[in-house]
Each structure stands twice: as C-alpha cells, then as structure tokens.
Design a protein around this motif. Structure first.
Motif, short mmCIF file in Angstrom:
data_model
loop_
_atom_site.label_atom_id
_atom_site.label_comp_id
_atom_site.label_asym_id
_atom_site.label_seq_id
_atom_site.Cartn_x
_atom_site.Cartn_y
_atom_site.Cartn_z
N LEU A 21 -1.31 -47.78 -20.07
CA LEU A 21 0.05 -47.73 -20.62
C LEU A 21 1.01 -47.12 -19.61
O LEU A 21 2.10 -47.64 -19.38
CB LEU A 21 0.06 -46.94 -21.93
CG LEU A 21 1.43 -46.73 -22.57
CD1 LEU A 21 2.10 -48.06 -22.92
CD2 LEU A 21 1.30 -45.84 -23.80
N VAL A 22 0.61 -46.01 -19.00
CA VAL A 22 1.46 -45.37 -17.99
C VAL A 22 1.72 -46.32 -16.83
O VAL A 22 2.85 -46.46 -16.36
CB VAL A 22 0.82 -44.05 -17.50
CG1 VAL A 22 1.53 -43.53 -16.26
CG2 VAL A 22 0.84 -43.01 -18.62
N LEU A 23 0.68 -46.99 -16.37
CA LEU A 23 0.84 -47.93 -15.27
C LEU A 23 1.79 -49.05 -15.66
O LEU A 23 2.70 -49.40 -14.90
CB LEU A 23 -0.52 -48.50 -14.87
CG LEU A 23 -0.51 -49.56 -13.77
CD1 LEU A 23 0.06 -48.98 -12.48
CD2 LEU A 23 -1.91 -50.11 -13.55
N GLU A 24 1.60 -49.58 -16.84
CA GLU A 24 2.46 -50.69 -17.32
C GLU A 24 3.92 -50.25 -17.38
O GLU A 24 4.82 -50.96 -16.91
CB GLU A 24 1.97 -51.11 -18.71
CG GLU A 24 2.51 -52.40 -19.21
CD GLU A 24 1.97 -53.61 -18.47
OE1 GLU A 24 2.74 -54.59 -18.40
OE2 GLU A 24 0.84 -53.60 -17.98
N LEU A 25 4.18 -49.07 -17.93
CA LEU A 25 5.55 -48.59 -18.04
C LEU A 25 6.15 -48.27 -16.68
O LEU A 25 7.33 -48.54 -16.42
CB LEU A 25 5.61 -47.36 -18.95
CG LEU A 25 5.30 -47.62 -20.43
CD1 LEU A 25 5.20 -46.31 -21.19
CD2 LEU A 25 6.30 -48.56 -21.05
N THR A 26 5.34 -47.70 -15.79
CA THR A 26 5.81 -47.37 -14.46
C THR A 26 6.19 -48.64 -13.70
O THR A 26 7.25 -48.70 -13.04
CB THR A 26 4.74 -46.59 -13.68
OG1 THR A 26 4.45 -45.39 -14.40
CG2 THR A 26 5.19 -46.25 -12.28
N LEU A 27 5.34 -49.65 -13.79
CA LEU A 27 5.63 -50.90 -13.08
C LEU A 27 6.85 -51.62 -13.68
O LEU A 27 7.59 -52.29 -12.97
CB LEU A 27 4.41 -51.82 -13.09
CG LEU A 27 3.24 -51.31 -12.25
CD1 LEU A 27 2.03 -52.22 -12.42
CD2 LEU A 27 3.62 -51.19 -10.79
N ASP A 35 4.90 -55.71 -6.55
CA ASP A 35 4.96 -56.69 -5.45
C ASP A 35 4.37 -56.09 -4.18
O ASP A 35 3.63 -56.75 -3.45
CB ASP A 35 6.40 -57.14 -5.20
CG ASP A 35 6.97 -57.97 -6.32
OD1 ASP A 35 6.17 -58.54 -7.10
OD2 ASP A 35 8.21 -58.05 -6.43
N ARG A 36 4.70 -54.83 -3.89
CA ARG A 36 4.18 -54.15 -2.71
C ARG A 36 2.67 -54.01 -2.79
O ARG A 36 1.95 -54.28 -1.83
CB ARG A 36 4.82 -52.77 -2.56
CG ARG A 36 4.46 -52.04 -1.27
CD ARG A 36 4.93 -50.60 -1.27
NE ARG A 36 4.23 -49.78 -2.24
CZ ARG A 36 2.99 -49.33 -2.09
NH1 ARG A 36 2.29 -49.63 -1.02
NH2 ARG A 36 2.42 -48.58 -3.01
N ILE A 37 2.17 -53.65 -3.96
CA ILE A 37 0.72 -53.50 -4.16
C ILE A 37 0.03 -54.85 -3.99
O ILE A 37 -1.00 -54.95 -3.31
CB ILE A 37 0.43 -52.90 -5.55
CG1 ILE A 37 0.90 -51.44 -5.61
CG2 ILE A 37 -1.06 -53.01 -5.90
CD1 ILE A 37 0.93 -50.84 -7.00
N ASP A 38 0.59 -55.89 -4.59
CA ASP A 38 0.00 -57.23 -4.47
C ASP A 38 -0.06 -57.69 -3.02
O ASP A 38 -1.07 -58.25 -2.57
CB ASP A 38 0.78 -58.24 -5.32
CG ASP A 38 0.63 -58.01 -6.81
OD1 ASP A 38 -0.31 -57.29 -7.23
OD2 ASP A 38 1.45 -58.55 -7.57
N ARG A 39 1.02 -57.46 -2.27
CA ARG A 39 1.04 -57.85 -0.85
C ARG A 39 0.00 -57.06 -0.06
O ARG A 39 -0.69 -57.62 0.79
CB ARG A 39 2.43 -57.64 -0.25
CG ARG A 39 3.42 -58.75 -0.60
CD ARG A 39 4.70 -58.67 0.22
NE ARG A 39 5.33 -57.36 0.22
CZ ARG A 39 6.15 -56.90 -0.73
NH1 ARG A 39 6.45 -57.68 -1.75
NH2 ARG A 39 6.68 -55.70 -0.65
N ALA A 40 -0.11 -55.77 -0.35
CA ALA A 40 -1.07 -54.94 0.38
C ALA A 40 -2.51 -55.42 0.11
O ALA A 40 -3.32 -55.51 1.04
CB ALA A 40 -0.92 -53.47 -0.03
#
Length: 80
Positions: A21-27, A35-40
């Motif tokens: 939930l925290v991750l979802e809300l943060t993103l 997008d940065r995470i996906d590219r990395a």
C-alpha cells in the motif's frame, strides 16, 4: 471514508499488504519514480543477458544461489 478510518483499515492489513500500500501510494505521488525503476531494471537485465551470452556470467540454479547467500550471511535469516 475519513482519514482516520482509512488509517485504521490500513493498520489491520498484514505487514506485506501495508508495504504494498505504501509503495502504491508513493508511486502515485511520484509516477516518474516507477519509470526510473523500470528503466534501471531493464538496463540491468540487458547487462545480465549480455554477460550471459559472452560467458562472463556463471549460471547457477536457485538452490545453489540460496546456499551461497546463506553461507555469505552466516546462516542468518530475516525471520530468525
């Protein structure tokens, strides 16, 4: 639903669900971060694929990977 009700409901979730939930809300607040995470990860996957094709990467099965990780960590487990 009030913020207090949402907070109570969130606290009733399992630790794993709260983390998601925290991750979802943060993103949601910062979609560029995903997008940065996906590219990395795409870059890392490309590097690993190239290393595998070039013979610079030792391929091992999952059991061996966990055995090696366990040995490096001295048998420590997060759940212990």
């Amino acid at each position: 639903m009030t913020l207090a009700e949402i907070t109570r409901a969130a606290r009733a979730l399992s630790p794993e669900e709260r983390e998601l939930l925290v991750l979802e809300l943060t993103l949601e607040l910062n979609p560029e971060e995903q997008d940065r995470i996906d590219r990395a990860w795409a870059d890392e996957a490309g590097r690993r694929l190239s290393a595998m094709k070039d013979g610079r990467l030792e391929l091992i099965d999952g059991d061996e990977a966990f055995k090696r990780a366990d040995a490096k960590l001295g048998g420590a487990h997060p759940a212990d």
